[in-house]
Enzyme design. Structure first.
Site, mmCIF file in Angstrom:
data_model
loop_
_atom_site.group_PDB
_atom_site.id
_atom_site.type_symbol
_atom_site.label_atom_id
_atom_site.label_comp_id
_atom_site.label_asym_id
_atom_site.label_seq_id
_atom_site.Cartn_x
_atom_site.Cartn_y
_atom_site.Cartn_z
ATOM 1 N N ASP A 41 0.863 -1.182 0.000
ATOM 2 C CA ASP A 41 0.000 0.000 0.000
ATOM 3 C C ASP A 41 0.901 1.234 0.000
ATOM 4 O O ASP A 41 2.110 1.140 0.236
ATOM 5 C CB ASP A 41 -0.917 0.014 1.224
ATOM 6 C CG ASP A 41 -2.264 0.675 0.928
ATOM 7 O OD1 ASP A 41 -3.289 -0.006 0.978
ATOM 8 O OD2 ASP A 41 -2.261 1.885 0.627
ATOM 9 N N ASP A 63 3.910 2.415 -4.524
ATOM 10 C CA ASP A 63 3.089 3.238 -5.409
ATOM 11 C C ASP A 63 2.947 2.448 -6.702
ATOM 12 O O ASP A 63 3.893 2.340 -7.488
ATOM 13 C CB ASP A 63 3.771 4.583 -5.677
ATOM 14 C CG ASP A 63 2.899 5.525 -6.510
ATOM 15 O OD1 ASP A 63 1.959 5.040 -7.172
ATOM 16 O OD2 ASP A 63 3.171 6.740 -6.515
ATOM 17 N N VAL A 64 1.770 1.866 -6.921
ATOM 18 C CA VAL A 64 1.585 0.953 -8.056
ATOM 19 C C VAL A 64 1.737 1.640 -9.406
ATOM 20 O O VAL A 64 1.865 0.976 -10.436
ATOM 21 C CB VAL A 64 0.215 0.239 -7.989
ATOM 22 C CG1 VAL A 64 0.120 -0.629 -6.751
ATOM 23 C CG2 VAL A 64 -0.945 1.233 -8.070
ATOM 24 N N ASN A 89 -5.327 -5.195 -6.543
ATOM 25 C CA ASN A 89 -6.497 -4.601 -5.893
ATOM 26 C C ASN A 89 -6.420 -3.086 -5.782
ATOM 27 O O ASN A 89 -7.456 -2.417 -5.723
ATOM 28 C CB ASN A 89 -6.660 -5.202 -4.498
ATOM 29 C CG ASN A 89 -7.662 -4.440 -3.665
ATOM 30 O OD1 ASN A 89 -8.874 -4.520 -3.881
ATOM 31 N ND2 ASN A 89 -7.170 -3.653 -2.712
ATOM 32 N N TYR A 153 -13.695 6.367 -14.111
ATOM 33 C CA TYR A 153 -13.497 5.168 -13.289
ATOM 34 C C TYR A 153 -13.981 3.927 -14.052
ATOM 35 O O TYR A 153 -13.269 2.914 -14.125
ATOM 36 C CB TYR A 153 -14.261 5.312 -11.983
ATOM 37 C CG TYR A 153 -14.262 4.076 -11.118
ATOM 38 C CD1 TYR A 153 -13.213 3.833 -10.236
ATOM 39 C CD2 TYR A 153 -15.315 3.160 -11.157
ATOM 40 C CE1 TYR A 153 -13.203 2.695 -9.430
ATOM 41 C CE2 TYR A 153 -15.320 2.023 -10.366
ATOM 42 C CZ TYR A 153 -14.263 1.800 -9.503
ATOM 43 O OH TYR A 153 -14.259 0.675 -8.717
ATOM 44 N N LYS A 157 -11.914 0.503 -15.378
ATOM 45 C CA LYS A 157 -12.273 -0.859 -14.990
ATOM 46 C C LYS A 157 -12.661 -1.701 -16.214
ATOM 47 O O LYS A 157 -12.404 -2.917 -16.242
ATOM 48 C CB LYS A 157 -13.416 -0.836 -13.981
ATOM 49 C CG LYS A 157 -13.022 -0.223 -12.630
ATOM 50 C CD LYS A 157 -11.871 -0.978 -11.985
ATOM 51 C CE LYS A 157 -11.582 -0.475 -10.581
ATOM 52 N NZ LYS A 157 -10.504 -1.250 -9.912
ATOM 53 N N THR A 187 -16.785 0.269 1.357
ATOM 54 C CA THR A 187 -15.378 0.618 1.525
ATOM 55 C C THR A 187 -15.230 2.122 1.692
ATOM 56 O O THR A 187 -16.172 2.893 1.467
ATOM 57 C CB THR A 187 -14.553 0.188 0.298
ATOM 58 O OG1 THR A 187 -15.070 0.862 -0.860
ATOM 59 C CG2 THR A 187 -14.623 -1.321 0.082
#
Length: 272
Positions: A41, A63-64, A89, A153, A157, A187
């Protein structure tokens, strides 16, 4: 980074964006299933705390968006055994119409939600080795059709879903790629949406938010299977896909879903 010594022959699982929410739930279930789990994370402090709490072997700051960060995670993960599962994720959920989103928000959505998945998947595929493995990408039911208020968004996806399906035909035997498409989940991402925005109402329109445990169960149960796409709940898929088939005539349907979502939100407020 490490919380415990483990058998070097253990099966290792990596879960990104796992300090809380879906990632934490997935990590906890993988620990229960006997994997040596590495969580990542942005916040080193938070992800290490989560790793300690759920019994993961390590929590790694990542940091993805940075391609090289995934190679560093692979290097950490493979010190505990054979990499067998990689769960992409990490994601952000800035809501709002395209014209309302800042340039920074648009870039963040694309870089975290799509590029992060691409870099993570490529790193995992290069690290699985002869034993094969599973990549599980957390997408969204919004990947299946139009969702006003979440246009960017949803686009990211949809790209994750497309990537997953294409990779399922590219990868060698023994390597499996999956996409989980949950409806709205309870969430921080959903909680942070504008309370008066269209997105929040649309997300609530299925009647209730799914729990992170429900999503985790679906995601982990895909490991080892050939199934590529799983929607949660299953009945939501045809409704969303209908909007994709006839987008020019879907305004009435969108208004209906939005109204339903606002009723659900109001009922939840009254019951709280």
């Amino acid at each position: 980074m490490s919380n415990a010594s483990v058998d070097v022959g253990a099966k290792v699982a990596v879960v990104t964006g796992a300090a809380r929410g879906i990632g934490r739930a997935v990590g906890a279930l993988l620990v229960e299933r006997g994997y040596a789990v590495v969580l990542t994370d942005l916040s080193a402090e938070e992800v290490r705390r989560t790793a300690r709490e759920i019994g993961a072997v390590a929590g790694v700051a990542q940091d993805v968006r940075l391609e090289e960060s995934h190679a560093a995670v692979v290097a950490e993960a493979t010190t505990y055994g054979r990499l067998a599962v990689w769960v992409n994720n990490a994601g952000v959920g800035d809501d709002g119409a395209l014209t309302e989103l800042s340039s920074e928000a648009v870039r963040r959505l694309v870089e975290v939600n799509l590029l992060g998945v691409i870099w993570g998947t490529r790193a995992a595929l290069g690290a699985f080795g002869p034993g094969g493995g599973d990549v599980v990408n957390i997408a969204s039911v919004s990947a299946l059709g139009p969702v006003p208020g979440l246009s960017v968004y949803a686009a990211t996806k949809a790209a994750v879903l497309s990537l997953s399906m294409s990779l399922a035909g590219e990868t060698p035997a023994g390597v499996r790629v999956h996409a989980v498409c949950p409806d709205g989940v309870d969430t921080d991402l959903v909680a942070a949406m504008r309370p008066d925005g269209r997105a929040k109402a649309m997300v609530h329109s299925s009647g209730r938010l799914r729990t992170t445990a429900e999503v985790a169960a679906v995601a982990v149960d895909l490991v080892g299977r050939r199934r590529v796409v799983r929607t949660l709940p299953a009945w939501r898929s045809p409704l969303v896909r209908a909007g994709a088939l006839i987008p020019s005539r879907s305004r009435t349907g969108f208004a209906l879903f939005e109204a339903m979502g606002r009723r659900v939100m109001e009922r939840s407020r009254r019951d709280a």
